[in-house]
Design an enzyme around this catalytic site. Structure first.
Site, PDB file in Angstrom:
ATOM      1  N   ASP A 135      -4.343  -6.295   5.012  1.00  0.00           N
ATOM      2  CA  ASP A 135      -5.350  -7.129   5.681  1.00  0.00           C
ATOM      3  C   ASP A 135      -5.305  -8.568   5.167  1.00  0.00           C
ATOM      4  O   ASP A 135      -5.652  -9.496   5.884  1.00  0.00           O
ATOM      5  CB  ASP A 135      -6.752  -6.548   5.453  1.00  0.00           C
ATOM      6  CG  ASP A 135      -6.932  -5.247   6.230  1.00  0.00           C
ATOM      7  OD1 ASP A 135      -6.359  -5.159   7.333  1.00  0.00           O
ATOM      8  OD2 ASP A 135      -7.602  -4.326   5.729  1.00  0.00           O
ATOM      9  N   PRO A 195      -3.065 -11.889  10.369  1.00  0.00           N
ATOM     10  CA  PRO A 195      -3.335 -11.658  11.802  1.00  0.00           C
ATOM     11  C   PRO A 195      -3.443 -10.166  12.066  1.00  0.00           C
ATOM     12  O   PRO A 195      -2.763  -9.363  11.406  1.00  0.00           O
ATOM     13  CB  PRO A 195      -2.096 -12.239  12.496  1.00  0.00           C
ATOM     14  CG  PRO A 195      -1.032 -12.290  11.455  1.00  0.00           C
ATOM     15  CD  PRO A 195      -1.741 -12.453  10.137  1.00  0.00           C
ATOM     16  N   ASP A 196      -4.295  -9.767  12.997  1.00  0.00           N
ATOM     17  CA  ASP A 196      -4.388  -8.355  13.393  1.00  0.00           C
ATOM     18  C   ASP A 196      -3.393  -8.142  14.540  1.00  0.00           C
ATOM     19  O   ASP A 196      -3.607  -8.617  15.661  1.00  0.00           O
ATOM     20  CB  ASP A 196      -5.823  -8.023  13.823  1.00  0.00           C
ATOM     21  CG  ASP A 196      -5.997  -6.528  14.050  1.00  0.00           C
ATOM     22  OD1 ASP A 196      -5.087  -5.899  14.644  1.00  0.00           O
ATOM     23  OD2 ASP A 196      -7.036  -5.976  13.637  1.00  0.00           O
ATOM     24  N   ASN A 222       0.842  -1.205   0.000  1.00  0.00           N
ATOM     25  CA  ASN A 222       0.000   0.000   0.000  1.00  0.00           C
ATOM     26  C   ASN A 222       0.871   1.247   0.000  1.00  0.00           C
ATOM     27  O   ASN A 222       2.095   1.152  -0.005  1.00  0.00           O
ATOM     28  CB  ASN A 222      -0.954  -0.028   1.193  1.00  0.00           C
ATOM     29  CG  ASN A 222      -0.195  -0.127   2.494  1.00  0.00           C
ATOM     30  OD1 ASN A 222       0.571   0.767   2.838  1.00  0.00           O
ATOM     31  ND2 ASN A 222      -0.385  -1.224   3.208  1.00  0.00           N
ATOM     32  N   LYS A 250     -13.397   0.674  16.614  1.00  0.00           N
ATOM     33  CA  LYS A 250     -12.084  -0.003  16.688  1.00  0.00           C
ATOM     34  C   LYS A 250     -11.503   0.062  18.093  1.00  0.00           C
ATOM     35  O   LYS A 250     -10.879  -0.888  18.565  1.00  0.00           O
ATOM     36  CB  LYS A 250     -11.093   0.654  15.717  1.00  0.00           C
ATOM     37  CG  LYS A 250     -11.146   0.025  14.360  1.00  0.00           C
ATOM     38  CD  LYS A 250     -10.234   0.689  13.363  1.00  0.00           C
ATOM     39  CE  LYS A 250     -10.904   0.579  12.005  1.00  0.00           C
ATOM     40  NZ  LYS A 250     -10.224   1.328  10.976  1.00  0.00           N
TER      41      LYS A 250
END
Ligand code: C5P
Length: 405
Positions: A285, A311-312, A216, A343
């Site tokens: 993500d 994984p977050d 990104n 969040k």
């Protein structure tokens, strides 16, 4: 009667470097003053410094052997350049000659002192001393700028009569001034002193095949600005960074990673010893379910990639380390505050920093606009330079932490 020493320098480990200039005679007095204030002092001299003042004088004053040689087997066995670089809480090079400034600016490592400067994480202070024409020379002035940009503390020489008989700028600051400068570095109780801050920054890269990846537009600028500001506010700072075009800020321990999984692994390990975790990274993500071992060929009109959820990192860190003060970022194109609030709760965070992205905002820019939210509060920081916002955000975090503890 023995007078008790009241100084912030007690037991501080100060490495005094001496390069070859006549002002080296003043450094003997500097060492004496630091010892009087309770510091542990070691001295490292370049070969030409030894022509101006003997190592024996400095050994007697500091009470420690003087280090002069890069390739001395005995010295290496006792305390080599890497140990010395690690040992120092602060390095002061007094005098710093024009030649030594040039060496530092170019990253040379062919004597012990310049090698230590490359290997250390300690703040490095320079007290230049030289003939006024040498100081004014554009080469020296350019080197000075380079060094300041690399976070060296340069204490410019004073005006006055010089050893060469000329009058002008080039005299090294007096021993007492240098001793105070060093002491002040330890006196200031900074808002984040004693805290360990872990930061994730930049994008991640998710490999598709040996030459392609998904990533990104994150530049890492916000995370790096926070790392630099946290260091300036007295914290011990560790940065886990995806691929960016930025140098590690001075004094910050950086771990470079590529994929979200690598970042997750590093962050989970390093969070164990952190007090504050700030997740600024723009983590992908999803990543390809399978990384092709060979470059994928153009063989069909339509190519589908199967992507699996990553994984977050922030979620896992905050749930695994409930005592850690966790701060997330929420880059949003719409419904900024509502999405950020969700969040904050879902990821169990102490604080969330929402910033608008898209429409030429946020990513890869030097400015940002922040909405800082926590359970019962909200502060808006209008669009400003990322360095300034980073400092303000950290000051807000430091107030929350001192309330919590
Ligand atoms: O859920 P979302 O990606 O919008 O959350 C953003 C926040 O979560 C940021 O602080 C980001 O660094 C963090 N994050 C993470 N790991 C992920 C995704 C996001 O740490 N896989």
């Amino acid at each position: 009667m023995i007078k008790a020493i009241m100084s912030d320098l007690i037991k501080k480990q100060i490495l005094i470097g001496i390069s070859g200039g006549i002002a080296a005679y003043k450094t003997a007095e500097l060492v004496r003053q630091l010892i009087k204030k309770g510091a542990n002092v070691r001295v490292c001299m370049t070969p030409s410094a030894c022509e101006f003042i003997t190592p024996l004088t400095l050994q007697a004053l500091s009470g420690n052997p003087v280090h002069t040689d890069l390739l001395n087997r005995n010295a290496e066995a006792a305390m080599g350049h890497i140990e010395l670089a690690r040992w120092a809480d602060l390095i002061m090079i007094a005098p710093t000659t024009a030649n030594f400034m040039a060496k530092l600016a170019h990253g040379h490592a062919y004597d012990l002192l310049s090698t230590i400067c490359l290997a250390t994480q300690a703040p490095i202070h320079l007290a230049p001393a030289m003939n006024r024409m040498m100081w004014a020379n554009i080469a020296t002035q350019e080197n000075r700028k380079v060094l300041i940009n690399r976070e060296y503390f340069v204490h410019d020489p004073a005006d006055g009569e010089q050893a060469c008989g000329e009058i002008g700028t080039g005299r090294m600051l007096e021993a007492q001034e240098l001793a105070s400068i060093i002491e002040n570095m330890f006196t200031k109780k900074q808002p984040l002193s004693g805290y360990s801050v872990l930061i994730t920054a930049g994008p991640t890269r998710e490999a598709i095949d040996p030459v392609r990846f998904i990533s990104n537009r994150s530049s890492g600028k916000m995370g790096y600005a926070i790392a630099k500001a946290a260091k300036a506010l007295g914290a011990k700072v560790t940065l886990v960074s995806g691929p960016v075009a930025l140098d590690a800020p001075a004094g910050v321990q950086r771990y470079l990673v590529e994929s979200a999984k690598e970042m997750h692994h590093q962050a989970m390990t390093l969070a164990k010893t952190a007090d504050i975790f700030i997740a600024t990274a723009a983590v992908s993500d999803y990543s390809p379910a399978k990384i092709s071992t060979q470059k994928i060929k153009k063989s069909t009109d339509i190519l589908s990639l199967e992507l699996h959820y990553n994984p977050d990192i922030l979620f896992d860190v905050s749930h695994h380390y409930p005592d850690l003060f966790t701060v997330g970022f929420a880059a949003e194109t719409e419904n900024l505050i509502n999405h950020a609030k969700q969040k904050l709760q879902r990821k169990k965070l102490n604080m969330i920093v929402a910033n608008p992205v898209g429409n030429n905002k946020g990513f890869d820019k030097d400015t940002n606009q922040l909405e800082i939210l926590w359970e019962n509060g909200h502060i808006s920081l209008p669009e400003d330079n990322k360095n300034k916002l980073a400092k303000e955000l950290l000051l807000i975090i430091s107030k929350h932490i001192s309330k919590d503890s």
